[in-house]
Design a protein around this motif. Structure first.
Motif, mmCIF file in Angstrom:
data_model
loop_
_atom_site.group_PDB
_atom_site.id
_atom_site.type_symbol
_atom_site.label_atom_id
_atom_site.label_comp_id
_atom_site.label_asym_id
_atom_site.label_seq_id
_atom_site.Cartn_x
_atom_site.Cartn_y
_atom_site.Cartn_z
ATOM 1 N N LYS A 165 0.822 -1.201 0.000
ATOM 2 C CA LYS A 165 0.000 0.000 0.000
ATOM 3 C C LYS A 165 0.859 1.254 0.000
ATOM 4 O O LYS A 165 1.848 1.334 0.747
ATOM 5 C CB LYS A 165 -0.927 0.013 1.210
ATOM 6 N N PRO A 166 0.493 2.224 -0.802
ATOM 7 C CA PRO A 166 1.255 3.486 -0.807
ATOM 8 C C PRO A 166 1.032 4.246 0.492
ATOM 9 O O PRO A 166 -0.022 4.101 1.134
ATOM 10 C CB PRO A 166 0.672 4.238 -2.015
ATOM 11 N N ALA A 192 -0.985 4.615 -10.546
ATOM 12 C CA ALA A 192 0.167 5.047 -9.757
ATOM 13 C C ALA A 192 0.398 4.117 -8.563
ATOM 14 O O ALA A 192 1.543 3.790 -8.230
ATOM 15 C CB ALA A 192 -0.031 6.485 -9.273
ATOM 16 N N SER A 193 -0.680 3.675 -7.934
ATOM 17 C CA SER A 193 -0.572 2.768 -6.788
ATOM 18 C C SER A 193 -0.029 1.414 -7.217
ATOM 19 O O SER A 193 0.790 0.803 -6.514
ATOM 20 C CB SER A 193 -1.940 2.596 -6.115
ATOM 21 N N ALA A 194 -0.490 0.931 -8.382
ATOM 22 C CA ALA A 194 0.017 -0.345 -8.906
ATOM 23 C C ALA A 194 1.503 -0.229 -9.235
ATOM 24 O O ALA A 194 2.283 -1.150 -8.975
ATOM 25 C CB ALA A 194 -0.774 -0.742 -10.156
ATOM 26 N N ALA A 243 7.160 -1.324 -8.198
ATOM 27 C CA ALA A 243 8.508 -0.757 -8.032
ATOM 28 C C ALA A 243 9.061 -1.032 -6.639
ATOM 29 O O ALA A 243 10.272 -1.234 -6.477
ATOM 30 C CB ALA A 243 8.478 0.748 -8.302
ATOM 31 N N SER A 244 8.184 -1.046 -5.630
ATOM 32 C CA SER A 244 8.624 -1.338 -4.260
ATOM 33 C C SER A 244 9.183 -2.748 -4.173
ATOM 34 O O SER A 244 10.231 -2.977 -3.565
ATOM 35 C CB SER A 244 7.457 -1.184 -3.279
ATOM 36 N N ALA A 274 6.296 11.507 -2.393
ATOM 37 C CA ALA A 274 6.486 12.552 -1.384
ATOM 38 C C ALA A 274 6.136 11.991 -0.008
ATOM 39 O O ALA A 274 6.859 12.208 0.971
ATOM 40 C CB ALA A 274 5.623 13.764 -1.698
ATOM 41 N N GLY A 275 5.035 11.244 0.055
ATOM 42 C CA GLY A 275 4.645 10.603 1.301
ATOM 43 C C GLY A 275 5.642 9.547 1.729
ATOM 44 O O GLY A 275 5.916 9.378 2.920
ATOM 45 N N HIS A 276 6.185 8.840 0.758
ATOM 46 C CA HIS A 276 7.190 7.801 1.026
ATOM 47 C C HIS A 276 8.443 8.399 1.679
ATOM 48 O O HIS A 276 9.047 7.785 2.565
ATOM 49 C CB HIS A 276 7.562 7.112 -0.291
#
Length: 208
Positions: free
Chosen positions: A23-24, A36-38, A43-44, A128-130
């Motif tokens: 989850k982002p 973007a979430s996918a 990528a994670s 940015a949140g990451h």
């Protein structure tokens, strides 16, 4: 060949998001947000978040510089499989990572390559949140002077949690007439004159 490639794209990008998704840190909405979430999840898992973020910036610069390619990809007459091949060639030229290639090819295959800017913006919000930052996008009818920018920064800091840095992105859109549109993380507030006019028009029409 193209069909097999499309299946592989879907499996590679979607499986990372659908099977035990990561989850982002910031929720992003709409179709752009889902892509973007996918991408964030994929990528994670491949430990390529920072690289993918740079990939998207490189794609943006490439398309802005190559208007012929940009127009080709946005042309509704061009077949989707040809657009997939075009983004694959561009990806090879600027050496994109697999998650980024898969995203571009999936957008092209689904006829949604025109949503790339929105997906990129949503991914930037997630990143940015990451990093522990708070991305704020403010759109006004005309460019703000330095004094107003400082006042805006001060106001926006009130929305930041302890340890968060404000990343302010200013945009100009004359069509909103006046006021501003503010997007803070996953929050969105439309305070533009254009939106008020639309609202009042709807009220008047409903009363007639």
């Amino acid at each position: 060949m193209a069909a097999n490639y499309t299946i592989n794209i879907v499996r590679t990008l979607a499986s990372a998001a659908a099977t035990k998704p990561i989850k982002p840190p910031v929720q992003v909405f709409g179709l752009d947000g889902r892509y973007a979430s996918a991408l964030y999840s994929a990528a994670s898992k491949m430990k390529q978040l920072d690289i993918v973020e740079k990939d998207l910036e490189n794609v943006k610069k490439t398309l802005n510089a190559d208007t012929t390619l940009k127009e080709y990809l946005h042309n509704p007459v061009i077949k989707r499989n040809l657009k997939v091949e075009a983004v694959k060639q561009m990806a090879a030229k600027i050496k994109l990572t697999p998650p980024s290639v898969n995203l571009l090819a999936l957008l092209a295959e689904n006829g949604r390559i025109n949503r790339l800017a929105g997906v990129t913006s949503a991914f930037s919000t997630i990143m940015a949140g990451h990093r522990g930052d708070l991305r704020c996008e403010v759109t006004t009818a005309k460019e703000l002077d330095e004094e107003l920018k400082k006042e805006l920064q001060t106001v926006l800091k009130a929305f930041a949690k302890k340890g968060e840095n404000i990343i302010l992105e200013l945009k100009v859109d004359p069509s909103i007439i006046g006021g501003m549109i503010v997007s803070i993380g996953d929050k969105y507030v439309d305070m533009s004159v254009a939106s008020k006019i639309k609202k009042y028009t709807q009220v008047i029409q409903a009363a007639v």
